[in-house]
Every structure is written in structure tokens, then in C-alpha cells.
Scaffold this motif. Structure first.
Motif, PDB file in Angstrom:
ATOM      1  N   PHE A 271      73.454   4.417  67.835  1.00  0.00           N
ATOM      2  CA  PHE A 271      72.745   3.373  68.579  1.00  0.00           C
ATOM      3  C   PHE A 271      72.128   2.399  67.587  1.00  0.00           C
ATOM      4  CE2 PHE A 271      69.348   6.294  67.584  1.00  0.00           C
ATOM      5  CZ  PHE A 271      68.233   5.489  67.404  1.00  0.00           C
ATOM      6  N   HIS A 272      71.866   1.200  68.045  1.00  0.00           N
ATOM      7  CA  HIS A 272      71.219   0.176  67.223  1.00  0.00           C
ATOM      8  C   HIS A 272      70.768  -0.947  68.159  1.00  0.00           C
ATOM      9  CE1 HIS A 272      75.250  -1.483  67.778  1.00  0.00           C
ATOM     10  NE2 HIS A 272      74.724  -2.671  67.535  1.00  0.00           N
ATOM     11  N   ASN A 273      70.088  -1.914  67.591  1.00  0.00           N
ATOM     12  CA  ASN A 273      69.690  -3.107  68.326  1.00  0.00           C
ATOM     13  C   ASN A 273      70.067  -4.304  67.465  1.00  0.00           C
ATOM     14  OD1 ASN A 273      68.434  -5.191  69.706  1.00  0.00           O
ATOM     15  ND2 ASN A 273      66.631  -3.988  70.237  1.00  0.00           N
ATOM     16  N   HIS A 274      71.035  -5.083  67.930  1.00  0.00           N
ATOM     17  CA  HIS A 274      71.501  -6.253  67.167  1.00  0.00           C
ATOM     18  C   HIS A 274      71.172  -7.514  67.956  1.00  0.00           C
ATOM     19  CE1 HIS A 274      73.895  -8.385  64.202  1.00  0.00           C
ATOM     20  NE2 HIS A 274      74.433  -9.067  65.197  1.00  0.00           N
ATOM     21  N   LYS A 275      70.351  -8.382  67.361  1.00  0.00           N
ATOM     22  CA  LYS A 275      69.902  -9.582  68.061  1.00  0.00           C
ATOM     23  C   LYS A 275      69.566 -10.663  67.051  1.00  0.00           C
ATOM     24  CE  LYS A 275      66.521 -11.067  71.549  1.00  0.00           C
ATOM     25  NZ  LYS A 275      65.350 -10.658  72.368  1.00  0.00           N
ATOM     26  N   ASP A 276      69.982 -11.867  67.357  1.00  0.00           N
ATOM     27  CA  ASP A 276      69.662 -13.036  66.525  1.00  0.00           C
ATOM     28  C   ASP A 276      70.060 -12.825  65.070  1.00  0.00           C
ATOM     29  OD1 ASP A 276      68.583 -14.262  68.772  1.00  0.00           O
ATOM     30  OD2 ASP A 276      66.574 -13.451  68.381  1.00  0.00           O
ATOM     31  N   GLY A 277      71.210 -12.191  64.868  1.00  0.00           N
ATOM     32  CA  GLY A 277      71.712 -12.017  63.513  1.00  0.00           C
ATOM     33  C   GLY A 277      71.030 -10.923  62.726  1.00  0.00           C
ATOM     34  N   HIS A 278      70.184 -10.123  63.346  1.00  0.00           N
ATOM     35  CA  HIS A 278      69.506  -9.021  62.687  1.00  0.00           C
ATOM     36  C   HIS A 278      69.898  -7.699  63.364  1.00  0.00           C
ATOM     37  CE1 HIS A 278      67.071 -12.372  61.271  1.00  0.00           C
ATOM     38  NE2 HIS A 278      66.505 -11.571  60.373  1.00  0.00           N
ATOM     39  N   THR A 279      69.975  -6.646  62.568  1.00  0.00           N
ATOM     40  CA  THR A 279      70.249  -5.311  63.105  1.00  0.00           C
ATOM     41  C   THR A 279      69.052  -4.409  62.856  1.00  0.00           C
ATOM     42  OG1 THR A 279      72.654  -5.412  62.904  1.00  0.00           O
ATOM     43  CG2 THR A 279      71.663  -3.231  62.869  1.00  0.00           C
ATOM     44  N   CYS A 280      68.624  -3.732  63.918  1.00  0.00           N
ATOM     45  CA  CYS A 280      67.526  -2.760  63.827  1.00  0.00           C
ATOM     46  C   CYS A 280      68.076  -1.354  64.031  1.00  0.00           C
ATOM     47  CB  CYS A 280      66.465  -3.033  64.886  1.00  0.00           C
ATOM     48  SG  CYS A 280      65.561  -4.567  64.676  1.00  0.00           S
TER      49      CYS A 280
END
Length: 536
Positions: free
Chosen positions: A36-45
Motif C-alpha cells: 500500500f502507499h499514497n501517491h499524490k501531487d508527484g509525492h509518494t508516502c
């Protein structure tokens, strides 16, 4: 006793955090192979769990696998982490802090445990995988996604205000950790996807086995607890809130990817490296050595044996000091010699032959060790007065599950409850539990952990379309096996009662397969898996 078995988690919760890492990732390469991850606005968390290890200085420990996807290289990892990486710490009391990397330390004892158990830390063979299953098109990236499993990341919280004046965790002395001990994992599964809901989720489990580094030093702890992705780095605690260690990234058998093996790294395996970096001494504490539940486990575990013959193996229970062994008839199915191994005699094998092999629904075999050489074997007695337990009774299943006799591991302990009792009239004929049972556990023991009473003999778990369900399983109640006690006392006709056919009981048991399971070992893992086929 039961009234005192509720965890008091607040102190442990205050020591537990969710750790989030965020960096620019315009091409979306960082999360490959991660569940799992969170990818938004060119950033990955990405997120994992962590432990506030030193309250005075605001020091947090977590797994280095959270940071390795952001590394530009493989070796000097702490020097090549993306300079744009942002790390945040979410606490139990809701406050979020920024944090810096104080260091990433390699721990020789962790590396030694992996080498002793599976050969290396790169998981370069096809037999093992590290981490949780990835999607099919990402499987080849899996071992790269989890680099750093043998390393600890040390983080320093910025603007730390030492909330509520909490103290540094008290550490549980690892040498006293034994199979059967209850533990609690406080982690943040899938934390970044919903921080408010998923930070500091408490999972109950137990120590199933201990991998020894040396005779007097514990290595990894194999725990029976379902810990989803994001729990790696979590603190593992005793019932009274003492810190046992850190949850590692799990490993799994590639050919049976639904079998997840969760390891805990005891504090003793990394404390020197961490303390050298933060220059802070912490307090250790001793354990409650007279915990009755642990005594039940230890005594029972000593009586569990492995039963091997050529290319097959299973478990058994020693039920007399002169070497009578109770197992399943699908484990000891032929009138030939079997090798019996006790954990307390690590360098000995004892030959035994069957004196009785059932041909009906009972699926039991009684063996006798031939030459005892004046040994008195550890054993458990089949109780003469057996109280039928109730549904919900806490139980433990003890056997050589998953790990063959060649592994040199002691029997594993899995906890659960008695889920169902199948009756024929007033007689219980099947006990069903939700404790985890894997290949090799056949012939193992089902134990009532409330009072230490032996309940039954493990026979089978549930299989549907070649998929095994470890937490649905069946055992023969000792309630039915009392004639064996009479036989051992000299009544040679006592076993005739067990030979009687019973159509109704045969019908209830007929769904249970007694065929050998597939060999899950291999030549590359002879250090802990023999080439024997486990029976279940």
C-alpha cells in the motif's frame, strides 16, 4: 487467574507511533512491490510503525525498510537517502511531529538470526519471499522493496515536548521469553490510508517458537499473530506493558504464499547498536517467572516429540515416563520403526514401534520406545477424570508445525479458543479450534490454558480445493482415549474398545483427508527444513 489476563495498554500505547515517509516521486517508482502507499501531487508516502524508545530525548525506532525505497543506493544507505525525504511521527495522543534520521544501524545479531534460519538476508532463492504478497506484475521487485530488514532506523523527533512525562519503555529480559507467552503488537496497519482510524491498532498473539542464537541467547521470536502491512516496526509488549521487541517484516514460503511467518526482533538483538548511537542507558526488568500459563506450556512442550520415518514426519505426545508415544495413524501408519526426537535430548533419536494403529475414525497410533536406556522421558498424563470443556475455552496447540525435526527448533505453540464440539450422544468426538495448525502438527497436543489440562490430539485442518485453512481444524478428544491408560497399566484387552466400528462417528470424520501433504522443504533450506514430507 482469568480476571487478571486483561492487558493494561495505555503505557504501551503511549510508546507506540505511526511513522510516515514522504518524498518526490514523479514516476511512481517508490511503491513498486509494496502492498500500500499514497501517491499524490508527484509525492509518494509510505508508512510503518515505530516505538518511542527514549522519552527524554524523543528517540523513535522503526524498521529501516520504511526508508530504503527512498535510498539512491544499496550499501551506505544512511548516506544516500533522498535529501527531500520528510518524516513525520503520529502519536497516540494525536499530535504529529517532524523527525530526522539520527542513523541506520546494521545489527549483527539480526543478520545471524536470518542466516541461521533461512541462509541469507537477500532472499535470493525461489523458496522464500520477504514481505506481503505483491501483485503478479510486481512480484519480481518484492525483495528490492524490503531491503534493510536486518537494519534499525533511529529517528529523532524535532521540537519534542515529552508528552505527559512518560518514561522510557521498560524492557522485558529476552532470555526469559518462552513459547506460549502472550504478547501484544501495537502497530498501524495501512496507517497512511486512514491515520485517524488505523494508528496504534492492538493485536493479541503468542510466542509460537524461539530461534536460539546460542544456548543462553534468544534470537528471533516466531509469533502467532495476524499483523497486516504497516505493522512492521511495531512494538511488541507483554501483558503488563513491558517491551519485548520490534516486529520485523514477515517472510513467507513462496509455494504457499498464504503462510505468513511473523518475527519479532528482541530488544537484546539491537540494543548495543542503538545505545552506542544515542548514548543513553535504559532500565531492564525481570519477568514474572512463576506465570502458571507459561509453566503449563513448558511442561507440555517438553512432552511433544517429532515422529519420523524415511521421508515423512509428524508430531506425537509422550504419555508415560517409560516412552509410550501417542500420535496419528496417518503419521505412524505402518508396523515399522519410527524415530522419536525429544527437545530435551537434542542429540538423540529413539527408535519406537507401533503397538496399536487404529483402522477407524479415531486416527490414532500408540508407539513404544524400544530401548529406554534408563531414561525417564518428560510426559503428560491422559487425565482419568476429564471435564468436557466449553466453547470459548482458551487453548494452545503444540506441535512440530511447519518446521521439520532437522530444524532443531523446539515445538511451536499456537493459541486460540475451542470453537466447536461435535457430539455423538453425550460423548465429544471432535474438538475444533481456531488456533493455527500447519503441516507437521498432526499428533500434536491441544491444551486447556486455563488449567493446563490436556484436551486432545491434533488430527487435521480444513482443506478446500487445495487451499488450507490453518485456523479451522479438528482433534480427537482425550475423553475417548482413556482405554490407553488402562492398557499401559497392564490391561492388554483395554484397546479392544478403541477398535470397535461406529458408523455414525466414521461418517462425521470421513471428510478429513489422511493423505501426505506436499513437501514444503527443499535442499537449499536443509539447515532448518529437512527433505522430509510433513504429515497433517
Amino acid at each position: 487467574w482469568n480476571q487478571e489476563r486483561t492487558m493494561e495498554p495505555q503505557t504501551a500505547l503511549n510508546h507506540s507511533v505511526m511513522v510516515t515517509a514522504k518524498a518526490p516521486d514523479y514516476h511512481g517508482r517508490i511503491p513498486i512491490g509494496r502492498p500500500f502507499h499514497n501517491h499524490k501531487d508527484g509525492h509518494t508516502c509510505l508508512s510503518a510503525s515505530g516505538i518511542i524508545y527514549n522519552y527524554e530525548k524523543g528517540i523513535v525506532l522503526t524498521t529501516a525498510t520504511l526508508l530504503t525505497p527512498y535510498a539512491n543506493g544499496v550499501n551506505a544507505m544512511e548516506e544516500t537517502i533522498n535529501s527531500s525525504l520528510q518524516i513525520s511521527i503520529k502519536t497516540e495522543w494525536g499530535k504529529v511531529y517532524e523527525a530526522d534520521i539520527l542513523g541506520i544501524v546494521s545489527c549483527p545479531k539480526i543478520q545471524k538470526s536470518y542466516r541461521k534460519f533461512i541462509g541469507d538476508t537477500q532472499f535470493s532463492t525461489s523458496e522464500w519471499s520477504v514481505g506481503w504478497p505483491a501483485s503478479n506484475n510486481e512480484t519480481k521487485y518484492n525483495k528490492y522493496a524490503w531491503k534493510g530488514i536486518e537494519k534499525i532506523a533511529i529517528l529523532s523527533i524535532a521540537n519534542w515536548d515529552s508528552y505527559n512525562n512518560n518514561s522510557t519503555p521498560i524492557v522485558y529480559d529476552s532470555i526469559n521469553i518462552m513459547p506460549g507467552m502472550e504478547v501484544y503488537v501495537i502497530g498501524s496497519p495501512f496507517g497512511i490510508l486512514s491515520p485517524e482510524l488505523l494508528t496504534n491498532y492492538v493485536f493479541k498473539g503468542n510466542v509460537a517458537n524461539v530461534i536460539k542464537l546460542t544456548r543462553n541467547e534468544n534470537g528471533f521470536l516466531y509469533i502467532d499473530s495476524d499483523c497486516p502491512p504497516g505493522c512492521e516496526g511495531a512494538g511488541v509488549y507483554t501483558i503488563d506493558g513491558k517491551l519485548v521487541g520490534m516486529l520485523s517484516v514477515p517472510i513467507r514460503i513462496e509455494r504457499n504464499s498464504n503462510v505468513i511467518i511473523n518475527f519479532v526482533v528482541p530488544v537484546s538483538m539491537f540494543d548495543n547498536e542503538v545505545e552506542n548511537m544515542i548514548h543513553q542507558h535504559y532500565q531492564t526488568d525481570t519477568v514474572h517467572k512463576n506465570n502458571p500459563r507459561i509453566n503449563y506450556m513448558t511442561d507440555s512442550q517438553n512432552a511433544i516429540v517429532s515422529v519420523t520415518n524415511q521421508s515423512e514426519w509428524g508430531s506425537g505426545v509422550c504419555i508415560s515416563k517409560d516412552g509410550y508415544i501417542l500420535s496419528n495413524s496417518h503419521v505412524a501408519h505402518s508396523p515399522v520403526s519410527y524415530l522419536i526426537k525429544f527437545n530435551c535430548f537434542p542429540n538423540r533419536r529413539f527408535e519406537a514401534t507401533p503397538v496399536y494403529i487404529s483402522q477407524n475414525y479415531l486416527d490414532i497410533a500408540l508407539l513404544k520406545i524400544r530401548d529406554t536406556n534408563e531414561h525417564e522421558f518428560p510426559y503428560i498424563e491422559i487425565p482419568e477424570d476429564i471435564n468436557i470443556p466449553t466453547i470459548g475455552t482458551p487453548v494452545a496447540v503444540i506441535g512440530h508445525s511447519l518446521f521439520s525435526p532437522g530444524s532443531r527448533l523446539q515445538p511451536s505453540v499456537f493459541s486460540g479458543i475451542l470453537s466447536k464440539i461435535v457430539y455423538d450422544g453425550d460423548s465429544p468426538i471432535i474438538y475444533e479450534t481456531d488456533a493455527s495448525i500447519y503441516n507437521g502438527a498432526s499428533g500434536g497436543l491441544v491444551l486447556n490454558t486455563n488449567n493446563g489440562q490436556p484436551l486432545g490430539l491434533v488430527c487435521s485442518n480444513s482443506v478446500s480445493k487445495e487451499i488450507t485453512y490453518p485456523k479451522m481444524n479438528c482433534s480427537v478428544p482425550f475423553y475417548l482415549l482413556r482405554p490407553i491408560t488402562e492398557y499401559m497399566r497392564g490391561d492388554i484387552d483395554a484397546l479392544d474398545v478403541l477398535k470397535e466400528e461406529n458408523f455414525a462417528r466414521n461418517k462425521m470424520w470421513k471428510h478429513l483427508s489422511k493423505e501426505p501433504k506436499v513437501d514444503i522443504g527443499g535442499p537449499e533450506f536443509q539447515k532448518f527444513f529437512s527433505e522430509l514430507k510433513p504429515k497433517l
